[in-house]
Enzyme design. Structure first.
Site, mmCIF file in Angstrom:
data_model
loop_
_atom_site.group_PDB
_atom_site.id
_atom_site.type_symbol
_atom_site.label_atom_id
_atom_site.label_comp_id
_atom_site.label_asym_id
_atom_site.label_seq_id
_atom_site.Cartn_x
_atom_site.Cartn_y
_atom_site.Cartn_z
ATOM 1 N N TYR A 21 -38.298 12.604 -15.110
ATOM 2 C CA TYR A 21 -39.305 11.986 -14.633
ATOM 3 C C TYR A 21 -40.623 12.745 -14.796
ATOM 4 O O TYR A 21 -40.683 14.057 -14.494
ATOM 5 C CB TYR A 21 -39.335 11.615 -13.203
ATOM 6 C CG TYR A 21 -38.375 10.358 -12.917
ATOM 7 C CD1 TYR A 21 -37.388 10.071 -13.440
ATOM 8 C CD2 TYR A 21 -38.626 9.875 -11.687
ATOM 9 C CE1 TYR A 21 -36.672 9.111 -13.212
ATOM 10 C CE2 TYR A 21 -37.770 8.870 -11.235
ATOM 11 C CZ TYR A 21 -36.700 8.354 -12.258
ATOM 12 O OH TYR A 21 -35.804 7.446 -11.750
ATOM 13 N N ARG A 49 -35.580 10.526 -1.952
ATOM 14 C CA ARG A 49 -34.279 10.677 -2.942
ATOM 15 C C ARG A 49 -34.070 12.157 -3.145
ATOM 16 O O ARG A 49 -34.931 12.810 -3.353
ATOM 17 C CB ARG A 49 -34.685 9.681 -4.236
ATOM 18 C CG ARG A 49 -34.985 8.106 -3.814
ATOM 19 C CD ARG A 49 -35.196 7.641 -5.258
ATOM 20 N NE ARG A 49 -35.894 6.462 -5.223
ATOM 21 C CZ ARG A 49 -35.544 5.243 -4.818
ATOM 22 N NH1 ARG A 49 -34.235 5.036 -4.538
ATOM 23 N NH2 ARG A 49 -36.325 4.212 -4.887
ATOM 24 N N HIS A 78 -42.909 7.709 2.317
ATOM 25 C CA HIS A 78 -42.926 7.946 1.063
ATOM 26 C C HIS A 78 -43.696 8.988 0.436
ATOM 27 O O HIS A 78 -43.327 9.549 -0.742
ATOM 28 C CB HIS A 78 -43.295 6.572 0.136
ATOM 29 C CG HIS A 78 -43.085 6.481 -1.341
ATOM 30 N ND1 HIS A 78 -43.901 6.647 -2.314
ATOM 31 C CD2 HIS A 78 -41.976 6.427 -1.944
ATOM 32 C CE1 HIS A 78 -43.564 6.443 -3.242
ATOM 33 N NE2 HIS A 78 -42.228 6.423 -3.250
#
Length: 712
Positions: free
Chosen positions: A491, A397, A457
């Site tokens: 985050y 992302r 990922h």
């Protein structure tokens, strides 16, 4: 390019992974683990969202932050129904659903989801009406229904309706010539009953509330009303000559998980784009209606949508409180968390990023450490440095105006070899990733889409640089979070910047695995899923048992977003039965039952929620007095361990290991503000006794600026 993935080590049965595929993970002979040892993962997720709601209900938090948590709860629940509930319903419809690891049948899981969700949605609405709105009003911020607005405000909104809203509305009537319209997922709608005076009959009509307009319209400064109220007040202009009998807001949630055959001959980008269009037309899994809806209109909607009673959620309106995020963004700093500027101490402004990393490993902790001056700087400096020959990076992302992507494009245009592994199927970011993939390709970057059946990922960046003596050196970043400058401020994540030769060789080999036809599955300083990560962690858990039995230091500490994998949980149960202390710091789902006599008496589970989203993954083992600590991208879930390419890196710097262990210990301390998990699945927020003050770990880290100061 996308290649076929390698088979996982376990067998997928539709709802979980069959652990019997590896006899090495069975409990020791005669010492079987109880069948009810797993909590239900779906209910555990709902309990996570309950903790988010408890933050919205907390009067001790800044008001607009409570509003934000109210919004987050709603958007979280939307995603849960679009993905988890829809996936379970789809498996049931196709006959693939099986009993969950918790022992519940699929129908029981759905019924429990409905029961818990109904209660949480009632609490959510009550929090909005009874706590948030009155508190906002005291601060001069009002969320009002149409009838509560002043006449001057209504006049202003009438002009707004005529100029900006009316032109984009399309009323759709249902009669013999006009079938019930398709209701797109997450769209807000008005169900309108109109009567034709000439025929004295009633008809149903649907008016879609435009999604491109603000969810709450500002009637006057700091006074807001729901957009559907403005439309409802002007229905007479949409149905001229008709009598408006009644109108009610409703909203549907549809399956929005991607289903795509990655072996089809057309390009993956085109296939994904086609599936994104189809996703809007998935089956309905939830119908939200205002509690004031009439039985007749509700029956009509449920019949036309083809849903069951337990899929209907009646709440006090307004619906779709995710839109409260815009009110949380109001410029009222006194109602928010105090401003915070990340530290730049990790790599000083006047220091060369390559010189610093050559000298020592750098461990960064975002958002307390600046992402811009560390990770982003590494890529930007690499793009501009004439000595850099190649940059390789994974992108899962990233933001719409990503400086990381811009730097990669600059590097490619400067003639450097740039390889980017883009995960197109990062859930709900697919469109953005398609756009960036094309932009990167057009700039001359080598764009690779990883493996068929496996999401890429892992968070990796590799820079190959020719040093002044002519040698080539690899500079690496291995992180727990995405290369996303905006979310790096929200985050919590760790990242390791290193020029260590072994790490460089491992990361190079892993990129060759991702982009070429390398079948390397073993590494020196990495654990990589789906080949070695689960087995590597289980091996280390079992090694702690051996250390404990031999009287050596033994302890297991884990920090992750979710722990669901039955093999890992069983290994932790066996370690607990042997007497090994186990501390788990988890943000979201936890299927493990802690503190159960004879099963998990030495296991403690804590959760931290707050200003920042706890996102990092750290796995630490005392290892007989020589601590072994790993950090990386992998959570302890089936998808992470079996259906994704994930990577953990072993942290070798002694001070870094001590810092990471100390941080987990601080979170597990009884005097730190956390939620505690009981063996029955109940989460209890740790409350301070009278005269006692609990430590908020995030506030503490903000104040200490550098997270390494956690011990004072």
């Amino acid at each position: 390019m996308r290649r076929s993935g390698f088979p996982p080590a376990f067998t997928f049965t539709g709802d979980h992974w069959d652990m019997t595929a590896d006899a090495g993970h069975a409990a020791p002979g005669g010492d079987a683990l109880p069948e009810d040892r797993f909590l239900d993962r779906e209910e555990s997720w709902l309990r996570f969202n309950q903790r988010v709601l408890e933050l919205a209900e907390d009067p001790g938090l800044p008001l607009l932050e409570r509003v934000r948590f109210l919004s987050i709860f709603a958007s979280n629940l939307d995603e849960f129904f679009m993905v988890r509930v829809a996936g379970l319903a789809r498996r049931m419809a196709t006959g693939l659903a099986v009993q969950s690891a918790s022992g519940r049948q699929p129908r029981e899981v759905l019924e429990r989801i409905s029961t818990v969700t109904h209660e949480l949605m009632r609490r959510h609405a009550a929090c909005f009406h009874e706590e948030i709105c009155p508190a906002l009003a005291k601060e001069g911020i009002d969320v009002l229904r149409w009838d509560e607005l002043a006449q001057t405000e209504q006049e202003r909104l009438r002009r707004l309706f005529r100029d900006r809203i009316y032109p984009v509305l399309t009323p759709l009537v249902v009669d013999s010539a006009h079938p019930f319209p398709y209701i797109s997922g997450l769209s807000l709608n008005l169900a309108v009953i109109v009567r034709d005076p000439e025929r004295d009959g009633t008809m149903f009509a649907r008016v879609k509330v435009p999604q491109l307009l603000p969810r709450f319209i500002e009637a006057s400064p700091n006074r807001f009303t729901p957009l559907e109220d403005v439309i409802a007040a002007h229905l007479g202009q949409l149905f001229v000559g008709m009598e408006i009998v009644e109108h009610h807001a409703f909203r549907v949630t549809r399956n929005q998980d991607l289903e795509i055959d990655e072996d089809i001959s057309e390009g993956l980008l085109q296939a994904l784009e086609r599936e994104l269009l189809r996703r809007r037309f998935g089956p309905v899994v939830r119908l939200e209606v205002e509690s004031s809806i009439s039985p007749e209109v509700l029956e009509f909607l449920t019949t036309e949508l083809g849903i069951d009673d337990n899929q209907i959620y009646r709440v006090d309106g307004p619906l779709d409180l995710a839109g409260m995020a815009a009110i949380a963004d109001l410029d009222r700093p006194e109602l928010k968390y105090p401003p915070f500027v990340p530290s730049k101490e990790a790599i000083a402004d006047d220091a060369g990023v390559f010189a610093v990393i050559r000298e020592r490993d750098v461990l960064v902790h975002h958002p307390y450490d600046s992402f811009t001056t560390t990770v982003q700087r590494l890529i930007e400096d690499a793009a501009a440095d004439p000595r850099v020959l190649a940059i390789k990076q994974t992108l899962y992302r990233t933001s719409g105006d990503s400086p990381i992507v811009d730097a990669l494009i600059d590097a490619a245009e400067a003639g450097k070899q740039v390889v980017v592994v883009v995960e197109l199927k990062a859930r709900f970011d697919e469109r953005a990733n398609i756009a960036w993939a094309r932009k990167l390709e057009q700039a001359g970057c080598h764009v690779v889409y990883g493996f068929v059946g496996l999401k890429t990922h892992c968070k990796l960046a590799l820079v190959v640089r020719q040093e002044s003596d002519g040698t080539l050196r690899r500079y690496c970043h291995i992180g727990t979070g995405n290369y996303h400058p905006k979310t790096a401020r929200l985050y919590e994540d760790f990242g390791l910047l290193t020029a260590d030769r072994e790490v460089g060789e491992d990361v190079s080999a892993l990129f060759n695995h991702l982009t070429g036809y390398s079948r390397q599955t073993s590494f020196k300083r990495l654990l990589v899923a789906p080949h070695s990560l689960r087995s590597g962690l289980v091996l280390r858990i079992e090694r702690e048992v051996e250390h404990h039995r031999a009287g050596r230091p033994a302890r297991i500490r884990m920090k992750c977003n979710a722990i669901v994998d039955e093999v890992i949980i069983d290994a932790l149960y066996r370690a607990s039965r042997a007497g090994v202390p186990v501390d788990i710091w988890v943000r979201g789902i936890c299927a493990l039952r802690p503190a159960v006599p004879g099963l998990s008496e030495t296991i403690r589970v804590r959760s931290v929620l707050g200003r920042f989203l706890e996102h990092s993954r750290v796995y630490a083992f005392d290892n007989g007095g020589d601590p072994e600590v790993w950090l990386g991208s992998a959570d302890l879930m089936h998808r992470n361990l079996d259906r994704r390419v994930e990577a953990l890196v072993r942290v070798t710097d002694r001070s870094h290991r001590a810092d990471l262990i100390r941080l987990i210990d601080l979170a597990m301390d009884d005097d730190t503000a956390t939620w505690w998990l009981d063996g029955d699945g109940t989460w209890t927020r740790r409350s301070a006794a009278k005269g006692e003050e609990l430590l908020d770990i995030q506030t503490h880290l903000v104040r200490s600026r550098r997270w390494r100061s956690v011990d004072g």
